[in-house]
Design a protein around this motif. Structure first.
Motif, PDB file in Angstrom:
ATOM      1  N   ILE A 232       0.824  -1.207   0.000  1.00 49.93           N
ATOM      2  CA  ILE A 232       0.000   0.000   0.000  1.00 49.93           C
ATOM      3  C   ILE A 232       0.862   1.263   0.000  1.00 49.93           C
ATOM      4  CG2 ILE A 232      -1.986  -1.103   1.088  1.00 49.93           C
ATOM      5  CD1 ILE A 232      -1.049   0.029   3.769  1.00 49.93           C
ATOM      6  N   LYS A 233       2.118   1.126   0.434  1.00 51.63           N
ATOM      7  CA  LYS A 233       2.995   2.288   0.487  1.00 51.63           C
ATOM      8  C   LYS A 233       4.419   1.819   0.750  1.00 51.63           C
ATOM      9  CE  LYS A 233       3.061   6.989   2.229  1.00 51.63           C
ATOM     10  NZ  LYS A 233       2.215   8.021   2.843  1.00 51.63           N
ATOM     11  N   THR A 234       5.388   2.648   0.342  1.00 55.11           N
ATOM     12  CA  THR A 234       6.788   2.426   0.689  1.00 55.11           C
ATOM     13  C   THR A 234       7.234   3.517   1.645  1.00 55.11           C
ATOM     14  OG1 THR A 234       7.308   1.412  -1.445  1.00 55.11           O
ATOM     15  CG2 THR A 234       9.149   2.277  -0.168  1.00 55.11           C
ATOM     16  N   VAL A 235       7.877   3.120   2.725  1.00 55.37           N
ATOM     17  CA  VAL A 235       8.538   4.065   3.618  1.00 55.37           C
ATOM     18  C   VAL A 235      10.035   3.882   3.403  1.00 55.37           C
ATOM     19  CG1 VAL A 235       8.934   4.797   5.996  1.00 55.37           C
ATOM     20  CG2 VAL A 235       6.655   4.031   5.282  1.00 55.37           C
ATOM     21  N   ALA A 236      10.667   4.889   2.806  1.00 55.49           N
ATOM     22  CA  ALA A 236      12.085   4.822   2.459  1.00 55.49           C
ATOM     23  C   ALA A 236      12.878   5.611   3.488  1.00 55.49           C
ATOM     24  CB  ALA A 236      12.309   5.380   1.055  1.00 55.49           C
ATOM     25  N   LEU A 237      13.694   4.928   4.266  1.00 54.40           N
ATOM     26  CA  LEU A 237      14.468   5.562   5.330  1.00 54.40           C
ATOM     27  C   LEU A 237      15.903   5.801   4.866  1.00 54.40           C
ATOM     28  CD1 LEU A 237      13.166   3.466   8.360  1.00 54.40           C
ATOM     29  CD2 LEU A 237      12.349   5.683   7.547  1.00 54.40           C
ATOM     30  N   GLY A 238      16.367   7.020   5.036  1.00 50.38           N
ATOM     31  CA  GLY A 238      17.651   7.414   4.482  1.00 50.38           C
ATOM     32  C   GLY A 238      17.431   7.889   3.057  1.00 50.38           C
ATOM     33  N   ILE A 239      17.238   9.189   2.887  1.00 50.83           N
ATOM     34  CA  ILE A 239      16.752   9.708   1.610  1.00 50.83           C
ATOM     35  C   ILE A 239      17.720   9.424   0.474  1.00 50.83           C
ATOM     36  CG2 ILE A 239      16.171  11.841   0.376  1.00 50.83           C
ATOM     37  CD1 ILE A 239      14.989  12.854   3.059  1.00 50.83           C
ATOM     38  N   GLN A 240      19.008   9.652   0.676  1.00 52.02           N
ATOM     39  CA  GLN A 240      19.947   9.435  -0.421  1.00 52.02           C
ATOM     40  C   GLN A 240      20.110   7.957  -0.739  1.00 52.02           C
ATOM     41  OE1 GLN A 240      23.334  11.999  -0.364  1.00 52.02           O
ATOM     42  NE2 GLN A 240      24.519  10.765  -1.792  1.00 52.02           N
ATOM     43  N   THR A 241      19.960   7.091   0.254  1.00 48.41           N
ATOM     44  CA  THR A 241      20.152   5.656   0.051  1.00 48.41           C
ATOM     45  C   THR A 241      18.901   4.964  -0.461  1.00 48.41           C
ATOM     46  OG1 THR A 241      21.701   5.686   1.909  1.00 48.41           O
ATOM     47  CG2 THR A 241      20.981   3.533   1.146  1.00 48.41           C
ATOM     48  N   SER A 242      17.743   5.287   0.096  1.00 46.23           N
ATOM     49  CA  SER A 242      16.536   4.495  -0.160  1.00 46.23           C
ATOM     50  C   SER A 242      15.560   5.108  -1.150  1.00 46.23           C
ATOM     51  CB  SER A 242      15.800   4.237   1.168  1.00 46.23           C
ATOM     52  OG  SER A 242      16.581   3.444   2.028  1.00 46.23           O
ATOM     53  N   GLU A 243      15.593   6.416  -1.320  1.00 43.98           N
ATOM     54  CA  GLU A 243      14.614   7.035  -2.226  1.00 43.98           C
ATOM     55  C   GLU A 243      14.743   6.533  -3.665  1.00 43.98           C
ATOM     56  OE1 GLU A 243      12.539  11.362  -3.098  1.00 43.98           O
ATOM     57  OE2 GLU A 243      14.542  11.324  -2.204  1.00 43.98           O
ATOM     58  N   PRO A 244      15.961   6.347  -4.219  1.00 43.14           N
ATOM     59  CA  PRO A 244      16.029   5.827  -5.594  1.00 43.14           C
ATOM     60  C   PRO A 244      15.368   4.470  -5.757  1.00 43.14           C
ATOM     61  CG  PRO A 244      18.142   6.776  -4.952  1.00 43.14           C
ATOM     62  CD  PRO A 244      17.303   6.707  -3.707  1.00 43.14           C
ATOM     63  N   SER A 245      15.512   3.588  -4.780  1.00 38.47           N
ATOM     64  CA  SER A 245      14.886   2.264  -4.872  1.00 38.47           C
ATOM     65  C   SER A 245      13.373   2.372  -4.731  1.00 38.47           C
ATOM     66  CB  SER A 245      15.456   1.337  -3.790  1.00 38.47           C
ATOM     67  OG  SER A 245      16.852   1.183  -3.945  1.00 38.47           O
ATOM     68  N   ALA A 246      12.910   3.273  -3.860  1.00 37.39           N
ATOM     69  CA  ALA A 246      11.465   3.494  -3.734  1.00 37.39           C
ATOM     70  C   ALA A 246      10.892   4.047  -5.033  1.00 37.39           C
ATOM     71  CB  ALA A 246      11.191   4.452  -2.574  1.00 37.39           C
ATOM     72  N   GLU A 247      11.651   4.909  -5.698  1.00 38.98           N
ATOM     73  CA  GLU A 247      11.226   5.454  -6.996  1.00 38.98           C
ATOM     74  C   GLU A 247      11.156   4.343  -8.037  1.00 38.98           C
ATOM     75  OE1 GLU A 247       9.672   8.022  -9.409  1.00 38.98           O
ATOM     76  OE2 GLU A 247      10.466   8.860  -7.525  1.00 38.98           O
ATOM     77  N   THR A 248      12.094   3.392  -7.980  1.00 38.58           N
ATOM     78  CA  THR A 248      12.080   2.256  -8.902  1.00 38.58           C
ATOM     79  C   THR A 248      10.812   1.430  -8.722  1.00 38.58           C
ATOM     80  OG1 THR A 248      14.505   2.116  -8.914  1.00 38.58           O
ATOM     81  CG2 THR A 248      13.297   0.145  -9.577  1.00 38.58           C
ATOM     82  N   LEU A 249      10.438   1.160  -7.465  1.00 39.74           N
ATOM     83  CA  LEU A 249       9.216   0.397  -7.187  1.00 39.74           C
ATOM     84  C   LEU A 249       7.974   1.156  -7.644  1.00 39.74           C
ATOM     85  CD1 LEU A 249       7.936  -2.137  -5.939  1.00 39.74           C
ATOM     86  CD2 LEU A 249       7.965  -0.970  -3.728  1.00 39.74           C
ATOM     87  N   LYS A 250       8.001   2.463  -7.487  1.00 41.66           N
ATOM     88  CA  LYS A 250       6.851   3.266  -7.932  1.00 41.66           C
ATOM     89  C   LYS A 250       6.700   3.211  -9.444  1.00 41.66           C
ATOM     90  CE  LYS A 250       4.937   7.935  -7.951  1.00 41.66           C
ATOM     91  NZ  LYS A 250       5.117   9.362  -7.573  1.00 41.66           N
ATOM     92  N   LYS A 251       7.819   3.351 -10.161  1.00 43.06           N
ATOM     93  CA  LYS A 251       7.765   3.340 -11.622  1.00 43.06           C
ATOM     94  C   LYS A 251       7.311   1.984 -12.145  1.00 43.06           C
ATOM     95  CE  LYS A 251      11.248   6.910 -12.514  1.00 43.06           C
ATOM     96  NZ  LYS A 251      12.611   7.202 -13.047  1.00 43.06           N
ATOM     97  N   LYS A 252       7.750   0.913 -11.496  1.00 49.26           N
ATOM     98  CA  LYS A 252       7.408  -0.416 -11.992  1.00 49.26           C
ATOM     99  C   LYS A 252       6.011  -0.861 -11.586  1.00 49.26           C
ATOM    100  CE  LYS A 252       8.951  -5.176 -12.359  1.00 49.26           C
ATOM    101  NZ  LYS A 252       9.784  -6.277 -11.859  1.00 49.26           N
TER     102      LYS A 252
END
Length: 454
Positions: A232-252
């Motif tokens: 239902i949602k991604t909580v990405a902790l550590g913006i520089q480390t985790s945000e790119p992977s959360a963006e990947t999951l959102k795009k896919k």
């Protein structure tokens, strides 16, 4: 050792002295170890794989298992395709993992091996998987490699079925197993169903049983990684480390995300807990409120020793920013903030953090090294150093107490079991910082000024 470090600072673009990072495959290997029955595989020479394993083993004091394509001169000239094909067969036959997570090295990247094509042309048995990510060591850092491997798992495995599973995808950032255990405790206390990717708890902090198990019970299950597309949602902790992977999951898969700083200190942990509360619609339980109150009480107790103290913080970008935020809450001045990982996000976040607390005359820099940090300190000293082991020579040369936090810590034990995140982690950080300053005062004051009660 560093007594001849000059005070005069000159611009360096092609040289790093005492780097504040290591190479991408180290982070990729760490992320892969956080998946259950996954074997990291280094597509390059045996020496590269041995170095990356050694780096992790020294920090966690646990064996970091991995395999290698074992490049020789022939592979270096003609490519490593045949090596990878043979390796995949041998690994499944000998070690029987459920998945092989391939990361590249400088050598295979320079040759130009197409890992995606090589993997697609090498089918494996049903229920077995091979994934990959690109991790050239001449770009980024171990943090970048960690991010790329997490994104690789998402790209290869995560699918959206259209039926929400009610779970939250938690991306923990580059943290220790002790931190991941604290995340899970807080998520369960807030009654949030979740899948954490990766999860190295139960892998790199296993108990002594007298028996060796190549694949411990911990790690994120493969089916759970597949199910991330239905979260239902991604909580990405550590913006520089985790945000790119959360963006990947959102795009896919279309999963929306919220990126937060690492929950270190009071305010950042408050934000994390309130985010969980918004998802679960549950009240914050007393046990969490109690720990928050304990942390605040401790901060008040040690405030006379921390207020106004200048501190130099170095390490991974999200960790440095999290420690700096807590230092500011303690009334300290983060005089220097430095990371070896490149990226404008670190400097932008550091600037915003200092402006928020109206603190001036502080210096911060990404893609830098510890030689530069030492030069800064030579020009204007600090009261405390916070970071990994490689700052100990600076601490010794300048007679500054060192608090070991972050990665890597290779000259001490137990640290990876103890969280730095959450209110519990804040209590741990307050203890380390307060004791370091008080120990220094005890060891450097005149005999007549030694106090039994400080």
């Amino acid at each position: 050792m560093l007594n001849y470090t000059p005070k005069e600072i000159t611009e360096r673009t092609a040289l790093r002295i005492n780097p504040c990072k290591t190479c991408q495959p180290v982070g990729a290997m760490y992320a892969a170890l956080g998946v259950h029955k996954c074997l990291p595989h280094s597509h390059g020479s045996q020496g590269c794989c041995a170095f990356h394993r050694m780096y992790l083993t020294r920090h966690f004091k646990e064996p970091a298992v991995a395999t290698s394509s074992s490049f020789t001169e022939g592979s270096s000239v003609f490519g490593g395709g045949s090596n990878l094909k043979t390796a995949i067969k041998n690994i499944f036959d000998l070690y029987n993992p459920d998945m092989i997570a391939v990361h590249t090295t400088c050598l295979s990247e320079t040759i130009g091996d197409d890992l995606n094509a090589l993997i697609q042309d090498n089918p494996v048995a049903e229920g077995k998987y091979v994934v990959h990510c690109n991790t050239p060591s001449y770009k980024g850092s171990h943090v970048t490699g960690f991010t790329n491997m997490v994104s690789g798992f998402v790209n290869y495995l995560s699918v959206k079925t259209g039926t929400p599973n009610g779970k939250v995808c938690l991306m923990p950032g580059f943290v220790n197993p002790g931190d991941m255990r604290e995340y899970k405790r807080l998520m369960k206390a807030m009654k949030v169903e979740f899948t954490m990717l990766p999860d190295t708890s139960g892998v790199l902090d296993t108990p002594m049983t007298g028996k060796y198990n190549m694949f411990p019970e911990g790690g994120t299950k493969i089916d759970d990684i597949k199910g991330l597309g239905d979260c239902i949602k991604t909580v990405a902790l550590g913006i520089q480390t985790s945000e790119p992977s959360a963006e990947t999951l959102k795009k896919k898969c279309g999963v929306e995300f919220k990126a937060l700083p690492l929950p270190m200190g009071v305010e950042a942990t408050d934000e994390f807990i309130m985010t969980l509360g918004d998802i679960s619609k549950e009240e914050v339980p007393f046990e969490i409120e109690e720990q928050r109150g304990q942390l605040v009480d401790i901060m008040l107790d040690i405030h006379p020793y921390t207020y106004g103290k200048k501190v130099a913080i170095y390490g991974d970008p999200d960790t440095v920013l999290g420690i700096a935020a807590f230092a500011l809450e303690l009334g300290m001045i983060p005089k220097y903030m430095l990371t070896g990982t490149p990226g404008v996000a670190f400097e932008r976040s550091a600037k915003e953090l200092l402006a928020k607390y109206a603190v001036e005359d502080c210096t911060y820099k990404a893609d830098a090294d510890l030689f530069l940090l030492h030069q800064w300190i030579k020009n204007e000293g600090v009261d405390l150093l916070i970071g990994g082991t490689y700052g100990k020579h600076i601490a010794r040369a300048e007679d500054i107490p060192l608090v070991r936090m972050g990665f890597p810590i290779i000259d001490r034990y137990i640290h990876s079991y103890m969280p730095l995140v959450g209110y519990k982690g804040g209590i741990r950080m307050a203890e380390l910082i307060g004791n370091a300053l008080m120990d220094y005062q005890d060891s450097h004051c005149d005999e007549k000024d030694v106090e039994i009660v400080m």
